[in-house]
Design a protein around this motif. Structure first.
Motif: not given
Length: 487
Positions: A130-153
């Motif tokens: 989803n290029q539009s979603l990926m572009t929006r996420l990239r523009k947010e310039v996040f400092d961190l990803v908090l996740t449960d690694p039970v899935l690879p995304c």
């Protein structure tokens, strides 16, 4: 008040606001559905109260992840429906109440995990495409990803966006988390996944444990093969999911050694057991009229099972009918943590968080494991004390003792989790906690090259010594023979 004082006050307030904006970071949360999210949500809300901006990535089929004033949500479409997802559990609900061997249960757990995650990997692939979603996420310039690694995304997104990752988990199938973090697991005293052993083993048990430890990498390779395929397709360098996990900055482990076998941990692994035991909230109206002095029983199957075979349900119903008041969470929602404010006499349940919850509040537990790591969880609890309903007094005393040990800590689990999450944001990672074992191959890690080199030196010294002895022996023998001949 003079205008100068007003300007000074307004300037001070503006400075405080700016300071808060500088200190607050942007966190991208990629949770797993079900009970995994219910624990992570506690940390997410606390980060919001600490001034951080939270965005939660949610599949449109989620059953428990909903919007909140504490965080924003980004809902993305997936190529499956809720009904298709729930169908994956139909076989589970038919099989979990059947008695089977340990190896059969291990095979069923692995197959269930593969079936359940395969359909969600397709949803992850939809996000990455989803290029539009990926572009929006990239523009947010996040400092961190908090996740449960039970899935690879989430790990792939963190790699693509070049931002550090904090993993929030109870554990992964076949101890993939321990393998990825290069955490030592000596089979002499660390029980292998699903082995049924304790940390004190006899010789036959150590043989079995060693064999299962050797099998774990192959089980992991089979179990996470579809994860590896997804990772290799979307990252330029050919890598596996285990290699991708190894770059996690900090691992927040949702367990406590009060209930675990003592074992080594890596510097970037932090125990936050008990974080799911949130502060009790006021009870809803339908639960306000509590039980009498005899207490009550809470019966729950967790967040994954929604149905029970009619025959089994009747057996439980007939058993509980003659006991004190029972709160049965068959489907829907039950304020379990809040209900533990009173003093239930017995708590009967099976979800993975129950040993920590029940022991933290000194409540007796009667578990029955159904699937996943629940069998190992119950095995650890039964090793601590034998679960026999005829010895409630001694059982209660042991629970109180464990509760006191669990609660005796300098910092609460939630504060610990917040500190390390903010630590990673402040320092853009935690590279100083990453061990050099990640950069060694198998031969170097086990020092086989050094051992081989020392063996060669030893054999060389031994060979030279033997040759010298033989040479000296021959010289002495020849000298003695010549002397006898001259005489």
């Amino acid at each position: 008040m003079s205008s100068g004082v007003w300007f000074s006050t307004l300037g001070f307030i503006a400075w405080l606001c700016c300071l808060g904006l500088v200190q607050g970071g942007k966190v991208l949360v990629v949770p797993a559905d079900g009970s995994h999210w219910l624990s992570m949500k506690i940390l997410v809300k606390e980060l919001y109260h600490r001034g951080h901006e939270i965005l939660v990535l949610v599949p449109e089929t989620s059953s428990v992840i909903h919007g909140s004033e504490s965080y924003k949500t980004e809902v993305y479409p997936v190529p499956y429906t809720k009904e298709e997802l729930y169908q994956k559990f139909d076989r589970l609900e038919d099989d979990v109440f059947r008695k089977s061997s340990r190896m059969t249960e291990l095979h069923n757990n692995v197959q269930l995990f593969i079936d359940y995650t395969s359909i969600q990997v397709n949803g992850c692939e939809r996000v990455l495409n989803n290029q539009s979603l990926m572009t929006r996420l990239r523009k947010e310039v996040f400092d961190l990803v908090l996740t449960d690694p039970v899935l690879p995304c989430s790990s792939i997104l963190a790699n693509v966006f070049s931002i550090p990752t904090v993993y929030f988990l109870r554990g992964l199938l076949c101890d993939l988390d321990l393998q990825a973090s290069q955490c030592p697991s000596p089979p002499s005293y660390v029980p292998a996944y699903f082995s049924g052993n304790t940390d004190i083993m006899t010789f036959p048990q150590r043989v079995t444990n060693m064999a299962m430890s050797f099998m774990q990498p192959y089980v992991c390779k089979m179990t996470f093969r579809h994860f590896d395929d997804l990772v290799s397709r979307y990252l330029e360098n050919k890598t596996t999911y285990k290699d991708l996990l190894s770059h996690g900055a900090v691992w927040l482990l949702r367990y406590d050694f009060t209930f675990e076998w003592p074992r080594p941990l890596m510097p970037n692994m932090v125990s936050i057991g008990g974080i799911n035991c949130a502060k009790k909230a006021p009870l809803p109206a339908e639960f306000v009229n509590g039980p009498g002095e005899d207490g009550f029983i809470i019966f729950t199957l967790g967040s994954m099972l929604h149905n029970m075979p009619e025959e089994k349900a009747k057996q439980f119903f007939d058993m509980l009918l003659f006991l004190v008041e029972v709160l049965w969470r068959y489907t829907g929602w039950l304020p379990q943590n809040d209900l533990l404010g009173p003093t239930p006499r017995l708590k009967s349940s099976s979800p993975m968080v129950e040993p920590t919850v029940s022991t933290r509040v000194s409540v007796m537990l009667c578990p029955f494991p159904l699937f996943g790591d629940q069998l190992d969880n119950v095995h650890r609890m039964t090793h601590i004390f034998t679960l026999q309903l005829w010895y409630f007094l001694s059982y209660k005393e042991k629970v109180v003792e464990l509760s006191q040990v669990h609660l005796d800590r300098p910092v609460e689990p939630l504060d610990t989790a917040v500190f390390w999450t903010e630590f990673v944001m402040r320092h853009k990672g935690a590279a100083h906690l990453r061990v050099s074992a990640h950069d060694l191959n198998w031969i170097q890690y086990h020092s086989l090259d050094v051992i081989g080199f020392l063996i060669i030196i030893l054999l060389t010294v031994l060979f030279v010594t033997v040759k010298c002895c033989l040479f000296c022996t021959r010289k002495c023998c020849r000298h003695g023979a010549a002397k006898r001949k001259s005489e």
